[in-house]
Structures are given as structure tokens and as C-alpha cells.
Scaffold this motif. Structure first.
Motif, PDB file in Angstrom:
ATOM      1  N   GLU A 161      -5.699  -0.069   4.477  1.00  0.00           N
ATOM      2  CA  GLU A 161      -4.726   1.178   3.969  1.00  0.00           C
ATOM      3  C   GLU A 161      -4.836   1.199   2.310  1.00  0.00           C
ATOM      4  OE1 GLU A 161      -2.344   4.085   5.138  1.00  0.00           O
ATOM      5  OE2 GLU A 161      -3.053   2.499   6.526  1.00  0.00           O
ATOM      6  N   MET A 162      -4.892  -0.135   1.806  1.00  0.00           N
ATOM      7  CA  MET A 162      -4.931  -0.174   0.357  1.00  0.00           C
ATOM      8  C   MET A 162      -5.969   0.611  -0.233  1.00  0.00           C
ATOM      9  SD  MET A 162      -2.697  -1.345  -2.120  1.00  0.00           S
ATOM     10  CE  MET A 162      -3.056  -0.128  -3.658  1.00  0.00           C
ATOM     11  N   PRO A 194       0.670  -1.277  -0.143  1.00  0.00           N
ATOM     12  CA  PRO A 194       0.165  -0.016   0.058  1.00  0.00           C
ATOM     13  C   PRO A 194       1.031   1.294  -0.004  1.00  0.00           C
ATOM     14  CG  PRO A 194      -0.918  -1.620   1.428  1.00  0.00           C
ATOM     15  CD  PRO A 194       0.631  -2.033   1.118  1.00  0.00           C
ATOM     16  N   VAL A 225      -2.387  -7.705  -3.117  1.00  0.00           N
ATOM     17  CA  VAL A 225      -3.389  -7.189  -2.298  1.00  0.00           C
ATOM     18  C   VAL A 225      -4.309  -8.151  -1.640  1.00  0.00           C
ATOM     19  CG1 VAL A 225      -5.554  -5.802  -2.368  1.00  0.00           C
ATOM     20  CG2 VAL A 225      -3.657  -5.093  -3.700  1.00  0.00           C
ATOM     21  N   ASP A 236       1.129   4.221  -2.764  1.00  0.00           N
ATOM     22  CA  ASP A 236       0.906   5.870  -2.241  1.00  0.00           C
ATOM     23  C   ASP A 236       2.085   6.578  -2.925  1.00  0.00           C
ATOM     24  OD1 ASP A 236      -0.741   7.577  -1.304  1.00  0.00           O
ATOM     25  OD2 ASP A 236       0.224   7.804   0.573  1.00  0.00           O
ATOM     26  N   ALA A 271      -3.752  -1.445  -7.042  1.00  0.00           N
ATOM     27  CA  ALA A 271      -4.693  -2.220  -6.293  1.00  0.00           C
ATOM     28  C   ALA A 271      -5.188  -3.445  -6.734  1.00  0.00           C
ATOM     29  CB  ALA A 271      -5.610  -0.959  -6.081  1.00  0.00           C
TER      30      ALA A 271
END
Length: 267
Positions: free
Chosen positions: A135-136, A101, A125, A105, A120
Motif C-alpha cells: 500500500e505504501m 499508508p 514503514v 495518501d 515513506a
């Protein structure tokens, strides 16, 4: 960089300490002390933390924990390209997906929200724990907002974790992000409700939800010191005026006495 005398290196997590056992003892101690300083400063002084992380990196670049710490220090200092490189290196060393994650970002920070959205949808994931998945979700919502897709960002955040009354480490940030997205979409009433819910969950003050809520309610905070200081200045003006009036009266009286004296001399 200087290390405070109270830092021993023993403060670091035991798992990190085990990683450092592959180094000579003295070197391991030096690296540990620099990692302690990174953890100590990263929130209040990101640039300071970054400096210590560079020292640790120079001493032990082949230790995954050091590469990870360097990544977070760079990330906190908004050096997203550097942070991404360090996170990738740490992931290659460990094979863990926990950093996925924050890596996504970093792509956002580099102006590549589409890349974050691609990440994502990656198989990694599905290997994340609950905290990582939340968080993702936050990263994806941020990427949608970067692309001007406010409604999509709002829908992304609508999840069982958001609806749950159970307070978890991520709850305040999730509620805050949802409130902020609602506000950006012009849904002020709903935004206020969720900022209030974020405040309820944010016992550690990890967000400024209380300030945002007060702002929506039209509350203005006044610095008491400045206010008192202003009152003192206002109070000083009448006293000064009174003193000037007294001086003027004395001058007038002196002038009158002098005039009477001159008349007496003439007589």
C-alpha cells in the motif's frame, strides 16, 4: 440518522465490539449500529457513510475504532484534512502503524506529495506487514506521478510483489497502478499487457481494468436498450409516411367524387 430495522450492531467485527464494551450497553449498541452503516455505505454512498460516522463520533469519540471509521468515511468522501486528523487520533490511541499508508495518501490528497514521500522514508514503514508495504508503494508511486515523475513512479512499482504470479488481495491494484503509469508514460503496448494481468487478478471487480483494456483494444460498448429504442423510432417513420400517403389518397378521391357530383348537377 435513521437506522434500518435489519441492523442490530452485532454485524461489526468482534475486536471492535470488544472496544465498545467500555461504553454503557445502550450507548455501545447505538454506536455499533452506526458503525455497521458506515461499513455498509462507504463504497456506494460515501457521503451517507460519513453522516453515520459523525453520529458515532459524537457518541464515542474516545474509542479508537470509531475514530478510525470516521477517518475512512472522511477519506472516502475526499475530506482529506479531516480524515488525517481522525487517523492521527486513532494512531495515538492504539500506537499501531497500520494507518501510515492511508495517512500518507491523505497528504497527497491535500496537495502535499513531498510530505507523503517523507513519510515513506519513516521508521514506521519497516513495521508494516506485507499488505501495508505494498500500500505504501502505491502511495509513493502516486506521489511521484503528482510531481510529474512518471519514470520514477514506474520504477517504484517494479517489485517482487508485482513480478509474482501469486494472486494476493493487493495484486490487482498493484498491476493496475503499474499499467496506468505505463500508459501515462506513452508505453501503450506494455500498459495493455499489465491491464490484462490486472483483469486476471481482479476477481472481485475492485478496479475498472477490464474497461481500460477494452478501451485500449478499441472496443465500444453500445446500450442495447438505446439501440432498440432507436430502431423503434426509425421503424415508426415509414409507417407514419404510409399513413400520410393513405390520407392524401383518400382526400384526392373525395375531391374527385365532389367534382363529379358538381358536374352531375350542372348537367
Amino acid at each position: 440518522m435513521p437506522i434500518p430495522e435489519d441492523v442490530t450492531g452485532e454485524e461489526i467485527d468482534k475486536d471492535v465490539r470488544q472496544e465498545l464494551q467500555s461504553l454503557p450497553k445502550t450507548l455501545a449498541e447505538d454506536v455499533a449500529k452506526n458503525l455497521v452503516m458506515v461499513a455498509r455505505l462507504i463504497d456506494e454512498d460515501p457521503e451517507g457513510a460519513y453522516g453515520y460516522s459523525r453520529v458515532a463520533l459524537r457518541l464515542a469519540s474516545r474509542v479508537a475504532a470509531v475514530r478510525e471509521a470516521a477517518g475512512f468515511a472522511a477519506y472516502a468522501s475526499q475530506k482529506y484534512g479531516e480524515a488525517l486528523a481522525e487517523f492521527r487520533a486513532a494512531r495515538r490511541m492504539t500506537g499501531n502503524v497500520e494507518l501510515w499508508p492511508v495517512m500518507a495518501d491523505c497528504e497527497r490528497g491535500l496537495g502535499r506529495p513531498e510530505k507523503a514521500l517523507d513519510m515513506a522514508g519513516a521508521p514506521e514503514v519497516h513495521k508494516l506487514d506485507k499488505a501495508g508495504q505494498v500500500e505504501m508503494r502505491l502511495v509513493v508511486a502516486g506521489a511521484r506521478r503528482d510531481l510529474g515523475q512518471l519514470d520514477a513512479a514506474i520504477v517504484t512499482l517494479q517489485s517482487p510483489e508485482l513480478a509474482s504470479n501469486s494472486v494476493q488481495p493487493w495484486t490487482a491494484r498493484l498491476r493496475y497502478a503499474y499499467a496506468d503509469a505505463l500508459l501515462a508514460a506513452g508505453r501503450e503496448g506494455e500498459a495493455r499487457e499489465w491491464f490484462a494481468k490486472a483483469v486476471e487478478a481482479d476477481k472481485g471487480g475492485s478496479t475498472d481494468a477490464s474497461d481500460r483494456l477494452a478501451e485500449l483494444d478499441g472496443v465500444e460498448f453500445v446500450d442495447a436498450f438505446d439501440e432498440n429504442e432507436g430502431e423503434g423510432e426509425d421503424d415508426a417513420e415509414p409507417h407514419q409516411a404510409a399513413a400520410e400517403d393513405a390520407e392524401d389518397a383518400e382526400d384526392a378521391e373525395d375531391a374527385e367524387d365532389a367534382e363529379d357530383g358538381e358536374d352531375g348537377d350542372k348537367d
